[in-house]
Write an enzyme that holds these catalytic residues in place. Structure first.
Site, PDB file in Angstrom:
ATOM      1  CE  LYS A   1      -3.991   0.946   2.306  1.00 29.97           C
ATOM      2  NZ  LYS A   1      -4.991   1.213   1.277  1.00 29.97           N
TER       3      LYS A   1
HETATM    4  N1  PMP Z   1      -7.709  -2.318  -2.930  1.00 27.37           N
HETATM    5  C1  PMP Z   1      -7.123  -1.131  -2.738  1.00 27.37           C
HETATM    6  C2  PMP Z   1      -6.397  -0.497  -3.862  1.00 27.37           C
HETATM    7  C3  PMP Z   1      -7.202  -0.496  -1.497  1.00 27.37           C
HETATM    8  O1  PMP Z   1      -6.630   0.693  -1.307  1.00 27.37           O
HETATM    9  C4  PMP Z   1      -7.929  -1.108  -0.456  1.00 27.37           C
HETATM   10  C5  PMP Z   1      -8.043  -0.428   0.879  1.00 27.37           C
HETATM   11  N2  PMP Z   1      -6.947  -0.710   1.690  1.00 27.37           N
HETATM   12  C6  PMP Z   1      -8.516  -2.352  -0.701  1.00 27.37           C
HETATM   13  C7  PMP Z   1      -8.389  -2.928  -1.946  1.00 27.37           C
HETATM   14  C8  PMP Z   1      -9.281  -3.066   0.381  1.00 27.37           C
HETATM   15  O2  PMP Z   1      -8.394  -3.508   1.360  1.00 27.37           O
HETATM   16  P1  PMP Z   1      -8.856  -3.673   2.864  1.00 27.37           P
HETATM   17  O3  PMP Z   1     -10.035  -4.540   2.847  1.00 27.37           O
HETATM   18  O4  PMP Z   1      -7.680  -4.321   3.524  1.00 27.37           O
HETATM   19  O5  PMP Z   1      -9.148  -2.331   3.387  1.00 27.37           O
END
Ligand code: PMP
Length: 306
Positions: free
Chosen positions: A159
């Site tokens: 991320k």
């Molecule tokens: N894809 C992206 C590009 C994201 O930024 C997120 C948010 N973190 C997610 C998917 C979903 O991830 P999570 O369920 O861990 O928040």
């Protein structure tokens, strides 16, 4: 919606006043998108505020930093405690939590390795990301003209702040065209994910979600929903999907920490319809889970006041 201000932000080991949580204009990450971050939520439970899957989010933060060769100058345990302390210090129950590891002031240029590593944790009350109506009735999505990253251009498993330029371009394009959210395809043409959410469809009664190899982040909500769906008796598999799989889906929904579980009612104006029974069952269990009402998932909640 402007940010809702609270009292304190954790910065490099100290709680500072919200208005004093500032960085220098020559902060490396501001120029080159060289930070890594997390998005986490705390929920109100019968035992007070609890952070949903906090340890898993902090592990992903360290994984993201590892990919970018960033040494976080705190242990995982310290950051887990710091998140709880920040929620406590602001007297919040339900809130969004944004830890960020960024390269600070001191060096400039494209070699990030000599830069100081700073860590901050901000929290604030943040309602439904795609709106109450979206959660209830579903959102209208558009396949973006912007592609998801090639994994050899930007590491999609991390991320990283810099990679969200791609999500922002897609989000703005979708909003300007009158849609609620964008869906991005991989460079190979498979369905990847939304701008900040993973995506699921129901096809012939099976629940399918794109794999990380199609450019999707390994979502923690995706993982929670996969477990919940299997425990409800549904088959869940990772699968490469084509855009027509979206058009012809029996049901579709997206998942993310900020968005939570949101039905998709149409893609490129091909109507999928009202939220279906599988989506509803998963949504209901997810919202009960984060409130601490489902015994089998209580270990996903990390209480702030213990
Ligand atoms: N894809 C992206 C590009 C994201 O930024 C997120 C948010 N973190 C997610 C998917 C979903 O991830 P999570 O369920 O861990 O928040």
């Amino acid at each position: 919606m402007p940010l809702q201000k609270v009292d304190h932000i954790w910065m490099d080991g100290e709680l500072v006043a919200w208005d004093d949580a500032k960085v220098h204009i020559l902060t490396h990450s501001l120029h080159y998108g060289s930070g890594v971050f997390e998005g986490i939520r705390a929920y109100t439970t019968a035992q007070g505020a609890a952070v949903f899957r906090l340890t898993d989010h902090i592990h992903r933060l360290f994984d993201s930093a590892k990919v970018y060769l960033i040494d976080i100058p705190y242990t995982r345990e310290v950051l887990i405690e710091a998140v709880k302390a920040t929620v406590r210090a602001n007297n919040l129950d339900a809130c969004y939590i944004r830890p960020i590891v960024y390269l600070g002031y001191g060096e400039m240029g494209l070699n990030p390795l000599p830069c100081p590593v700073n860590v901050s944790i901000a929290v604030w009350p943040w309602g439904t990301y795609l709106g109450e109506k979206g959660i209830r009735e579903g959102v209208r999505c558009k396949i973006s003209s912007w592609q998801r990253h090639d994994p050899n251009a930007v590491p999609i498993a991390a991320k990283g702040t810099g990679m969200y330029g791609n999500s922002s371009m897609a989000k703005v394009e979708a909003l300007n065209a009158g849609y609620d959210e964008a869906i991005l395809l991989s460079p190979q043409g498979y369905v990847s994910e939304c701008t900040g959410e993973n995506l699921f469809i129901v096809k012939k009664g099976r629940i399918l979600t794109p794999p990380t190899s199609a450019g999707a982040l390994e979502g923690i909500t995706q993982d929670s929903v996969t477990t919940i769906a299997r425990d409800l008796g549904y088959e869940v598999a990772e699968s490469n999907l084509l855009r027509t799989d979206l058009y012809l889906a029996e049901e579709a929904f997206l998942t993310g920490t900020a968005a939570e579980v949101v039905p998709i009612r149409s893609v490129d104006d091909r109507v999928i319809g009202e939220p279906g029974p599988i989506t509803r069952a998963i949504q209901d269990t997810y919202f009960a889970t984060v409130r601490g009402e489902v015994d089998r998932y209580k270990n996903w909640l990390e209480h702030v006041n213990v």
